[in-house]
Design a protein around this motif. Structure first.
Motif, short mmCIF file in Angstrom:
data_model
loop_
_atom_site.label_atom_id
_atom_site.label_comp_id
_atom_site.label_asym_id
_atom_site.label_seq_id
_atom_site.Cartn_x
_atom_site.Cartn_y
_atom_site.Cartn_z
N ASP A 170 0.83 -1.21 0.00
CA ASP A 170 0.00 0.00 0.00
C ASP A 170 0.86 1.26 0.00
OD1 ASP A 170 -2.33 -1.48 0.01
OD2 ASP A 170 -2.75 -1.18 2.15
N THR A 171 1.92 1.23 0.79
CA THR A 171 2.83 2.37 0.86
C THR A 171 3.50 2.60 -0.49
OG1 THR A 171 3.23 2.00 3.21
CG2 THR A 171 4.88 3.29 2.01
N LYS A 172 3.97 1.54 -1.11
CA LYS A 172 4.63 1.65 -2.41
C LYS A 172 3.67 2.21 -3.46
CE LYS A 172 7.46 -0.96 -5.64
NZ LYS A 172 8.11 -2.22 -5.94
N THR A 173 2.46 1.70 -3.47
CA THR A 173 1.45 2.19 -4.41
C THR A 173 1.16 3.67 -4.17
OG1 THR A 173 0.45 0.00 -4.57
CG2 THR A 173 -0.94 1.88 -5.20
N TYR A 174 1.02 4.06 -2.93
CA TYR A 174 0.75 5.46 -2.58
C TYR A 174 1.90 6.36 -3.06
CZ TYR A 174 -0.02 9.63 0.23
OH TYR A 174 -0.22 10.92 0.62
N LEU A 175 3.12 5.97 -2.77
CA LEU A 175 4.29 6.77 -3.18
C LEU A 175 4.37 6.90 -4.69
CD1 LEU A 175 6.97 5.41 -0.68
CD2 LEU A 175 5.83 7.63 -0.60
N GLN A 176 4.09 5.83 -5.41
CA GLN A 176 4.13 5.87 -6.87
C GLN A 176 3.00 6.72 -7.44
OE1 GLN A 176 4.09 1.68 -7.79
NE2 GLN A 176 6.33 1.56 -7.89
N ARG A 177 1.80 6.53 -6.93
CA ARG A 177 0.64 7.25 -7.45
C ARG A 177 0.80 8.76 -7.30
NH1 ARG A 177 -3.44 4.86 -4.72
NH2 ARG A 177 -3.36 6.37 -3.05
N HIS A 178 1.35 9.17 -6.18
CA HIS A 178 1.52 10.61 -5.90
C HIS A 178 2.90 11.14 -6.25
CE1 HIS A 178 -2.42 10.96 -4.08
NE2 HIS A 178 -2.19 9.82 -3.45
N ARG A 179 3.74 10.28 -6.81
CA ARG A 179 5.10 10.64 -7.24
C ARG A 179 5.89 11.34 -6.10
NH1 ARG A 179 5.54 12.93 -13.13
NH2 ARG A 179 7.64 12.27 -12.71
N ILE A 180 5.76 10.80 -4.92
CA ILE A 180 6.41 11.38 -3.73
C ILE A 180 7.93 11.28 -3.83
CG2 ILE A 180 6.65 11.22 -1.23
CD1 ILE A 180 3.91 12.29 -2.18
N ILE A 181 8.45 10.16 -4.27
CA ILE A 181 9.90 9.99 -4.37
C ILE A 181 10.48 11.01 -5.35
CG2 ILE A 181 11.78 8.42 -4.97
CD1 ILE A 181 10.22 7.70 -2.37
N GLU A 182 9.84 11.18 -6.51
CA GLU A 182 10.30 12.16 -7.49
C GLU A 182 10.25 13.57 -6.92
OE1 GLU A 182 8.08 9.78 -8.07
OE2 GLU A 182 8.52 8.78 -9.98
N LEU A 183 9.16 13.88 -6.20
CA LEU A 183 9.01 15.20 -5.59
C LEU A 183 10.15 15.47 -4.61
CD1 LEU A 183 7.42 17.79 -4.91
CD2 LEU A 183 6.19 16.44 -3.19
N LEU A 184 10.41 14.52 -3.74
CA LEU A 184 11.47 14.71 -2.74
C LEU A 184 12.85 14.77 -3.40
CD1 LEU A 184 10.12 12.46 0.15
CD2 LEU A 184 10.01 14.96 -0.05
N ASP A 185 13.07 13.95 -4.42
CA ASP A 185 14.35 14.00 -5.15
C ASP A 185 14.56 15.38 -5.78
OD1 ASP A 185 15.07 11.42 -4.53
OD2 ASP A 185 14.51 10.58 -6.48
N ASN A 186 13.52 15.88 -6.46
CA ASN A 186 13.62 17.20 -7.11
C ASN A 186 13.83 18.31 -6.10
OD1 ASN A 186 13.29 16.12 -9.67
ND2 ASN A 186 11.10 16.49 -9.73
N MET A 187 13.06 18.29 -5.02
CA MET A 187 13.19 19.33 -4.00
C MET A 187 14.58 19.30 -3.35
SD MET A 187 10.47 21.18 -3.80
CE MET A 187 9.49 21.03 -5.26
N THR A 188 15.07 18.11 -3.08
CA THR A 188 16.39 17.98 -2.48
C THR A 188 17.48 18.47 -3.43
OG1 THR A 188 15.66 16.08 -1.17
CG2 THR A 188 18.03 16.36 -1.42
#
Length: 138
Positions: A13-31
């Motif tokens: 569920d966590t993996k699906t949530y992170l992918q659906r909302h592109r959280i990893i990409e967001l944090l990578d870009n912001m960082t």
């Protein structure tokens, strides 16, 4: 056994949530932007970038990104030091991959004669960076 199953479900569920909302990409870009720009007030800077991202999502205009048009022009200029006005298809592909563009036209205008113009490069780079940096579906 139930704890393992519950853990697996939560992980999925966590993996699906992170992918659906592109959280990893967001944090990578912001960082990346934070490290590149090194603002005096990093929290305020991040808030500003998130606000810009929201405006971008609503309007389709500006998107927070490390590369602006002057950077893309400089990249093209390095690949075309004799100012012929074009680069090779291989240079085009490698440059786009290097700046993080994953989805781009493999056979762009001019690709058949191995002469990619700045305008073509710029359009593909901006389009690809928008997709990569927007962190929402474009």
């Amino acid at each position: 056994m139930a704890d393992t199953t519950t853990g697996n479900v939560r992980e999925a569920d966590t993996k699906t949530y992170l992918q659906r909302h592109r959280i990893i990409e967001l944090l990578d870009n912001m960082t990346s932007m934070l490290i590149y720009n090194k603002p005096d007030d990093p929290k305020e800077y991040l808030v500003e970038q998130l606000e810009k991202l929201k405006v971008s999502q609503q309007t389709g205009m500006y998107y927070p990104c490390l590369f602006d048009e002057s950077n893309l022009q400089a990249i093209f200029g390095m690949l075309d030091p004799t100012k012929q006005g074009f680069i090779t298809k291989e240079q085009y592909s490698e440059a786009l991959r290097t700046i993080g563009v994953k989805d781009f036209e493999l056979m762009p205008t001019g690709g058949d004669v191995d002469k990619i113009t700045y305008e073509t490069f710029l359009a593909e780079a901006k389009n690809g960076l928008t997709k990569a940096s927007a962190t929402f579906k474009v």
